[in-house]
Enzyme design. Structure first.
Site, PDB file in Angstrom:
ATOM      1  N   GLY A  64      -5.493  -7.393   9.133  1.00  0.00           N
ATOM      2  CA  GLY A  64      -6.485  -6.366   8.633  1.00  0.00           C
ATOM      3  C   GLY A  64      -6.525  -6.366   7.067  1.00  0.00           C
ATOM      4  O   GLY A  64      -5.664  -6.860   6.101  1.00  0.00           O
ATOM      5  N   GLY A  74      -8.419  -3.651   3.584  1.00  0.00           N
ATOM      6  CA  GLY A  74      -9.029  -2.299   3.059  1.00  0.00           C
ATOM      7  C   GLY A  74      -9.120  -2.513   1.781  1.00  0.00           C
ATOM      8  O   GLY A  74      -9.083  -3.226   1.121  1.00  0.00           O
ATOM      9  N   ALA A  75      -9.401  -1.116   1.299  1.00  0.00           N
ATOM     10  CA  ALA A  75      -9.703  -0.862  -0.192  1.00  0.00           C
ATOM     11  C   ALA A  75      -8.516  -1.135  -0.938  1.00  0.00           C
ATOM     12  O   ALA A  75      -8.615  -2.026  -2.032  1.00  0.00           O
ATOM     13  CB  ALA A  75     -10.256   0.462  -0.400  1.00  0.00           C
ATOM     14  N   LYS A  82       2.264  -5.914   3.964  1.00  0.00           N
ATOM     15  CA  LYS A  82       1.084  -5.319   3.139  1.00  0.00           C
ATOM     16  C   LYS A  82       0.978  -5.641   1.878  1.00  0.00           C
ATOM     17  O   LYS A  82       1.997  -5.741   1.114  1.00  0.00           O
ATOM     18  CB  LYS A  82       1.333  -3.888   3.290  1.00  0.00           C
ATOM     19  CG  LYS A  82      -0.113  -3.063   2.852  1.00  0.00           C
ATOM     20  CD  LYS A  82       0.194  -1.586   3.263  1.00  0.00           C
ATOM     21  CE  LYS A  82      -0.986  -0.998   2.963  1.00  0.00           C
ATOM     22  NZ  LYS A  82      -0.942   0.597   3.328  1.00  0.00           N
ATOM     23  N   ASP A 100      -3.516  11.711   5.993  1.00  0.00           N
ATOM     24  CA  ASP A 100      -4.566  10.714   6.434  1.00  0.00           C
ATOM     25  C   ASP A 100      -4.037  10.154   7.620  1.00  0.00           C
ATOM     26  O   ASP A 100      -4.320   9.100   8.099  1.00  0.00           O
ATOM     27  CB  ASP A 100      -4.552   9.156   5.361  1.00  0.00           C
ATOM     28  CG  ASP A 100      -5.688   8.566   5.776  1.00  0.00           C
ATOM     29  OD1 ASP A 100      -6.633   9.055   6.157  1.00  0.00           O
ATOM     30  OD2 ASP A 100      -5.881   7.499   4.877  1.00  0.00           O
TER      31      ASP A 100
END
Ligand code: ADE
Length: 335
Positions: free
Chosen positions: A32, A34-35, A57, A196
């Site tokens: 994945g 993301g920002a 990550k 979040d």
């Protein structure tokens, strides 16, 4: 940025059991992005030679100071949260080419939002195929042989359904919600506010255990039981409680609000909250006392649970312990 990272590596990342040698990681595909950067699948070799899949990550190439801060904060939050079956486990961290890497347990079914949306898309496809098939054959239904062929074809489609669609029942969906409530009960008892909580930040394992992840925005509220956000960054507006939208106040109560939205995401199989309200109208919508309606297939009992999470008075919302008990009551109808 480098100075900042170095400064933090002394304070936030001490040498301990979570520090990994990067040579033990063999990178595979991308899971994945993301920002913040990307998540890659990798295999990790332990000291006895055993190999396990992990998710790594990593930050994008030119991170802002805030990105770096959030990254280190995520690591320290995961460390301080400790282990729980419904929280993604921290395996370790290291630096590679001067960039920090966060290594966590791999959840092979990916994030809950994509997982639910895939189920929804498959259902839509099957319904569409059945309809088209019936329409094109409706003229021949009087003919026995043709009727038989249609029945066979529908049977094939049905078999495909069970092959491609995860065989998910309402009890499974409630069970996902219950597991998230259990993980959140654990986080809140450790004074951690996630900030979040959303289906995109919950991961699914192949055994259907779900795990809360993405601690990039989370905070320890030890000091005053409240976190007030300073500065600006991208905000998950449609998941935010009224007091977080108006006064930037984040507490376990605002996590409970987000949990209500997550329940709505689960019953709608991954729809976007407030489907008819643009993000810039949310505050006005909520201030006028409106809340999302009961989705068509949602029981009144389940709706009343999610609705209670959106109480204007934070203290009047249920606790995660109560949410867990309420979901248990609903689940007991299925056993
Ligand atoms: N995507 C982001 N994090 C992941 C993880 N830990 N496992 C699987 N997919 C992911």
């Amino acid at each position: 940025n480098r100075d900042y990272a170095v400064e933090n590596s002394d304070t936030v990342l001490p040498h301990n059991k979570f520090l990994l040698a990067p040579q033990r990681l063999k990178f595979k595909g991308i899971l994945g992005s993301g920002a913040y950067g990307i998540v890659r699948l990798a295999s990790l070799q332990d000291e006895f030679g055993a190999i396990a899949d992990v998710a790594v990550k990593m930050m994008k190439d030119d991170p802002t100071i805030d990105d770096i801060k959030n990254f280190y904060r995520e690591i320290s939050m995961m460390k301080s949260a400790g282990q729980h079956p419904n929280i993604v486990s921290l395996i370790g961290y290291c630096t590679l080419y001067n960039k920090p890497l966060l290594v966590v347990e791999y959840c092979s079914k990916g994030d809950l939002q994509t997982y639910l949306r895939t189920i929804w898309q498959n259902i839509v496809n099957v319904v569409f195929e059945c309809r088209t098939h019936l329409k094109s054959n409706v003229a021949c239904v009087c003919n026995y042989k043709k009727t038989h062929t249609i029945a066979n074809r529908l049977y094939d489609i049905q078999r495909d359904v069970t092959k491609y669609i995860e065989n998910i029942t309402s009890a499974d969906l409630l069970n996902f919600a219950r597991q998230v409530a259990t993980g959140m009960e654990f986080l809140s008892s450790n004074r951690i506010v996630h900030r979040d909580l959303a289906a995109r930040n919950v991961l699914v394992r192949s055994d259907r255990v779900v795990k809360i992840s993405d601690f990039g925005l989370s905070r320890d509220i030890y000091q005053e039981n409240v976190y007030r956000k300073k500065g600006n960054g991208k905000l998950p507006l449609k998941w935010m409680a009224l007091e977080a939208l108006t006064h930037q106040i984040y507490t376990t109560y605002s996590d409970v609000w987000a949990f209500g939205i997550l329940l709505w995401e689960i019953v709608t199989l991954g729809a976007t909250p407030y489907p008819d309200t643009p993000t810039n109208k949310i505050l006005q919508f909520l201030k006028s006392g409106y809340r999302m309606e009961r989705p068509p297939n949602c029981s009144r009992e389940l709706y009343s649970i999610m609705y209670s999470c959106w109480n204007i008075r934070p203290q009047s919302r249920p606790t995660f312990t109560e949410l867990k008990q309420n979901l248990d009551k609903l689940l007991s109808n299925y056993s």
